[in-house]
Design a protein around this motif. Structure first.
Motif, mmCIF file in Angstrom:
data_model
loop_
_atom_site.group_PDB
_atom_site.id
_atom_site.type_symbol
_atom_site.label_atom_id
_atom_site.label_comp_id
_atom_site.label_asym_id
_atom_site.label_seq_id
_atom_site.Cartn_x
_atom_site.Cartn_y
_atom_site.Cartn_z
ATOM 1 N N SER A 1 0.908 -1.313 -0.004
ATOM 2 C CA SER A 1 -0.003 -0.011 -0.128
ATOM 3 C C SER A 1 0.618 1.107 0.047
ATOM 4 O O SER A 1 0.409 2.358 -0.172
ATOM 5 C CB SER A 1 -0.945 -0.059 0.997
ATOM 6 O OG SER A 1 -0.067 -0.262 2.587
ATOM 7 N N GLY A 2 2.299 1.209 0.197
ATOM 8 C CA GLY A 2 2.848 2.341 0.244
ATOM 9 C C GLY A 2 4.237 2.409 0.834
ATOM 10 O O GLY A 2 4.887 1.133 1.089
ATOM 11 N N SER A 3 5.084 3.399 0.466
ATOM 12 C CA SER A 3 6.422 3.564 0.567
ATOM 13 C C SER A 3 6.806 4.912 0.797
ATOM 14 O O SER A 3 5.791 5.550 0.579
ATOM 15 C CB SER A 3 7.482 2.712 -0.310
ATOM 16 O OG SER A 3 7.679 3.637 -1.260
ATOM 17 N N ASP A 4 7.990 5.070 1.261
ATOM 18 C CA ASP A 4 8.304 6.710 1.426
ATOM 19 C C ASP A 4 9.129 7.250 0.254
ATOM 20 O O ASP A 4 9.851 8.021 0.574
ATOM 21 C CB ASP A 4 8.777 6.786 3.012
ATOM 22 C CG ASP A 4 10.093 5.941 3.113
ATOM 23 O OD1 ASP A 4 10.214 4.858 2.677
ATOM 24 O OD2 ASP A 4 10.628 5.871 4.064
ATOM 25 N N PHE A 5 9.264 6.488 -0.529
ATOM 26 C CA PHE A 5 10.252 7.123 -1.632
ATOM 27 C C PHE A 5 9.261 8.122 -2.232
ATOM 28 O O PHE A 5 8.060 8.000 -2.873
ATOM 29 C CB PHE A 5 10.487 5.782 -2.696
ATOM 30 C CG PHE A 5 11.823 5.260 -2.239
ATOM 31 C CD1 PHE A 5 13.162 5.833 -2.241
ATOM 32 C CD2 PHE A 5 11.618 3.965 -1.920
ATOM 33 C CE1 PHE A 5 14.160 5.068 -1.853
ATOM 34 C CE2 PHE A 5 12.761 3.196 -1.633
ATOM 35 C CZ PHE A 5 13.948 3.743 -1.411
ATOM 36 N N ASP A 6 9.840 9.147 -2.867
ATOM 37 C CA ASP A 6 9.101 10.134 -3.737
ATOM 38 C C ASP A 6 9.506 9.823 -5.315
ATOM 39 O O ASP A 6 8.707 9.939 -6.023
ATOM 40 C CB ASP A 6 9.635 11.510 -3.270
ATOM 41 C CG ASP A 6 9.257 11.787 -1.781
ATOM 42 O OD1 ASP A 6 7.879 11.777 -1.447
ATOM 43 O OD2 ASP A 6 9.859 12.179 -0.975
#
Lengths: 452, 299
Positions: free
Chosen positions: A108-113
């Motif tokens: 559901s998500g990750s912290d890479f931009d």
């Protein structure tokens, strides 16, 4: 009895975990990572709210930070011209970069931009997983001129949408060792050679005498180095499903192998000889390789790692071409940047992507001898003017490309096609299969993949 | 609150001792296994919603050239490795159980391949068996006059499985030798004395004393060998991989294919169905072995 059966099944289960550990527990990991990064990204969201709006930290996925100069150059140049933005680089290593990245972005998500896209199969994976953003709105809003990318963006467009912008673009050229040609009194290769002329030249340069051996050509073990001569006519791609057009090139290379013109594939595979070692060893007259090797040659000759008496006098020319095809048609691979769907700051991320892929980024790339995706005359001048770049006109001329075909264009199942072609390439090159059988197997395998 | 009975208390204490291990087993092994079971009937790429696929993953298997090749290669590899390793390690153990000079040295030497890093020793094997520069092929060429173009290609084509089996036997026989040695030491010398008194020769002593006494050791060795050989992956990659790292149809094995489908092609459902086939194979073989052992113990 029941108990016994149960215990038997449990024992078997425990035993298989020893081997299925690879398959199943990783599935578990994929599932569990979906929770962890989600938590991390909400944290990140909380922290960005706390600081003033202009203060942005962009987390950027890259590889080989230690050995690749331009990551740091880009970061410094961007931060200098964009106060308030901090670029945080995360090195995922080059070997399994796209696999690791896909795992990081799973769930559901990750912290890479911002993530760097290393190859097209990996790009296809991320697009299908919904991990990266379609950039079309941004592109039209900011009026980015895609024509500057020489048509490569068309080859990675997915259903009319573009999910990455290329910032680096490598294309294949023919490296040659001038000293070997001089010693034999043979004229250098030119920027306009057909495959027949190239083959004849490689044979002319070959010397099979023990002790003073010279290989006329060298083909690295990658599939691209042999098979993809076939796609340069602009009529075929590796997605065709019918690969009969590979045949003449397999024949050329395998015949050269049999006559000692180039090293044997099985030998190269067994000893794992790197192409740079082959070329810098000074017994290879010509080698087809990507333009990334130019920077390697310049750096390593300067540092003395390569013996300049063996390979110091080198040059490049354009790829050979099939009859009736324009000279300067060659293969390329692009490195791109994409914005993740999980990014909390997509606008700032896009700005970074646009900047790196644009003219400012191109100048930074060229300053360290790398080829930016946006090739202008200025950039060509910058690279060919680097100290250590061959001084002849032909080498400079070789940097202009007329048609660039991606080694792997986009298709939904390109990763599977790639795996199948790689495997049968090995079968043909090692002689496990005849050329015809191998190509028939490729046709069959890809037909099966496309039928799914 | 009702007072817990003494028995329940005792149970609770026991469970609390098992708990740390069991919780770990559940989280990292049992749940993923159950998940993998379920995934075999699904279509999933790790990100998008999971879709029900029914049996389509399994019907796909039997038309998949790479799966069939991997399946066949894994079985050939196991059929070759298990008996050969067992025989080699038993023979080694029997020889090194005698009072020969320097047996400590020889025991260490035979154990060494097992201790050495796989990556390092595959590199050595690749040098030894190098198709044109390796000493093995050079001996064949110069001493046995095998023509240049007929020299064996050890790491490709039909020979690659043979090389893998040979390598595996050589690497692991030392380990199983140690297990057999322990088994041999456990046999009472009185049995041999009795056999000698009855006039048994060496072969009869082996057949009627050593072999039956070693049956539980052999059982363990065969189970471990079978499991280890079904999970073969590293040896195939190290000996036959290269180039783009892909294994060709003559060298691919099930575990490699599971990895490739899961983490290169991101087809987790299909990959799990391949894993399921592997699981059933191991389960099947293990049941047969347990049955056989139970029968023998009864007899």
């Amino acid at each position: 009895m029941k108990k016994k059966v149960l215990s038997l099944v449990l024992t078997a289960a425990m035993l298989t975990t020893m081997l299925a550990g690879c398959g199943s527990s990783d599935n578990g990991n994929a599932a569990s990572t979906s929770d962890a990064p989600a938590a991390a990204s909400t944290e990140a969201a909380a922290s960005t709210e706390a600081v003033p709006a202009e203060e942005v930290t962009l987390k950027w996925a890259i590889w080989d930070q230690e050995t690749t100069q331009y990551w740091g150059d880009i970061k410094d140049a961007y931060e200098a011209s964009h106060p308030g933005v901090t670029i945080e680089m995360v090195d995922l290593g080059s070997t399994d970069y796209m696999t690791v990245l896909a795992t990081e972005l799973s769930g559901s998500g990750s912290d890479f931009d911002v993530v760097t896209i290393k190859d097209v199969p990996g790009y296809a994976t991320l697009v299908q997983k919904g991990s990266i953003l379609a950039l079309d709105d941004y592109i039209s809003k900011d009026g980015v001129d895609l024509s500057k990318y020489a048509g490569v963006t068309d080859q990675v467009t997915v259903d009319g949408s573009l999910y990455e912008l290329p910032f680096r673009n490598d294309f294949w050229v023919l490296f040659y060792n001038k000293d070997l040609f001089d010693a034999k009194g043979v004229a250098y290769p030119t920027n306009d050679m057909t495959f027949d002329e190239y083959d004849a030249l490689a044979r002319e340069m070959t010397d099979t005498t023990f002790g003073s051996q010279v290989y006329g050509a060298h083909y690295h073990t990658w599939r691209s180095a042999v098979q993809l001569f076939g796609v340069l006519d602009g009529k075929h791609t590796i997605l065709d499903g019918n690969y009969d057009f590979f045949k003449p090139y397999y024949e050329m290379v395998l015949n050269e192998e049999a006559d000692g013109v180039c090293r044997k594939y099985t030998d190269l595979k067994t000893e794992g000889l790197h192409y740079s070692a082959a070329f810098s060893g000074g017994d290879v007259a010509m080698m087809n390789m990507g333009s990334w090797f130019i920077a390697t040659m310049i750096t390593n000759l300067k540092s003395g790692e390569y013996d300049s008496s063996l390979c110091g006098n080198w040059g490049i020319v354009k790829y050979p071409h099939a009859d009736g095809v324009e000279a300067g048609s060659t293969l390329g691979t692009i490195t791109g940047l994409a914005v993740t769907t999980a990014s909390d700051t997509p606008d700032a991320s896009w700005d970074f992507v646009k900047w790196v892929s644009g003219e400012e980024g191109a100048a930074v790339m060229a300053s360290s001898g790398n080829f930016p995706a946006m090739m202008t005359d200025e950039v060509v001048g910058m690279i060919s003017g680097l100290e250590g770049f061959p001084t002849d006109e032909a080498s400079k001329e070789a940097l202009t490309v007329s048609n660039l075909y991606l080694e792997v264009p986009y298709a939904p199942n390109v990763s599977e096609i790639n795996s199948a072609l790689d495997s049968y390439h090995g079968s043909i090159m090692t002689g496990e299969m005849s050329i015809d059988d191998g190509i028939a197997a490729m046709n069959q395998a890809v037909a099966d993949i496309q039928a799914q | 609150m009702r007072k817990l009975s003494r028995q329940t208390k005792r149970d609770l204490v026991a469970y609390s001792f098992i708990a740390p291990n069991f919780i770990g087993f559940c989280v990292f092994t049992l749940i993923p296994i159950i998940f993998a079971f379920a995934l075999a009937f699904m279509k999933w790429d790790g990100s998008n919603p999971i879709q029900w696929a029914g049996l389509s993953n399994f019907t796909r298997l039997w038309k998949d050239t790479f799966f069939i090749a991997a399946f066949k290669n894994t079985i050939i590899y196991c059929v070759g490795t298990v008996p050969l390793t067992m025989i080699a390690s038993l023979a080694l153990a029997i020889v090194l159980n005698q009072k020969v000079i320097g047996r400590g040295v020889f025991r260490t030497l035979s154990f060494f391949p097992y201790v050495a890093s796989l990556v390092a020793i595959t590199a050595v094997w690749k040098m030894l068996f190098h198709p044109s520069k390796g000493p093995v092929n050079n001996i064949l060429l110069n001493v046995f006059n095998v023509p240049q173009d007929q020299l064996p290609q050890w790491f490709t084509g039909g020979l690659v499985l043979f090389s893998m089996i040979l390598f595996s036997v050589w690497k692991y026989m030392g380990y199983y030798m140690v297990i057999y040695l322990a088994g041999l030491q456990g046999i009472s010398s009185e049995l041999y004395e009795a056999a000698s008194l009855d006039g048994a020769n060496t072969w009869q002593k082996f057949r009627y004393v050593t072999w039956p006494q070693l049956s539980s050791t052999t059982f363990f060795v065969v189970v471990m060998l079978t499991i280890n050989c079904f999970k073969v992956y590293d040896i195939a990659i190290m000996l036959a991989g290269g180039g783009s790292g892909e294994l060709t149809t003559s060298a691919t094995v099930l575990v490699y294919y599971i990895y490739q489908k899961a983490f290169i092609d991101w087809d987790l459902g299909y990959s799990s169905s391949v894993a399921m086939v592997l699981f059933l194979m191991v389960l099947f073989v293990t049941i047969i072995q347990f049955r056989g052992q139970a029968k023998r113990e009864k007899a």
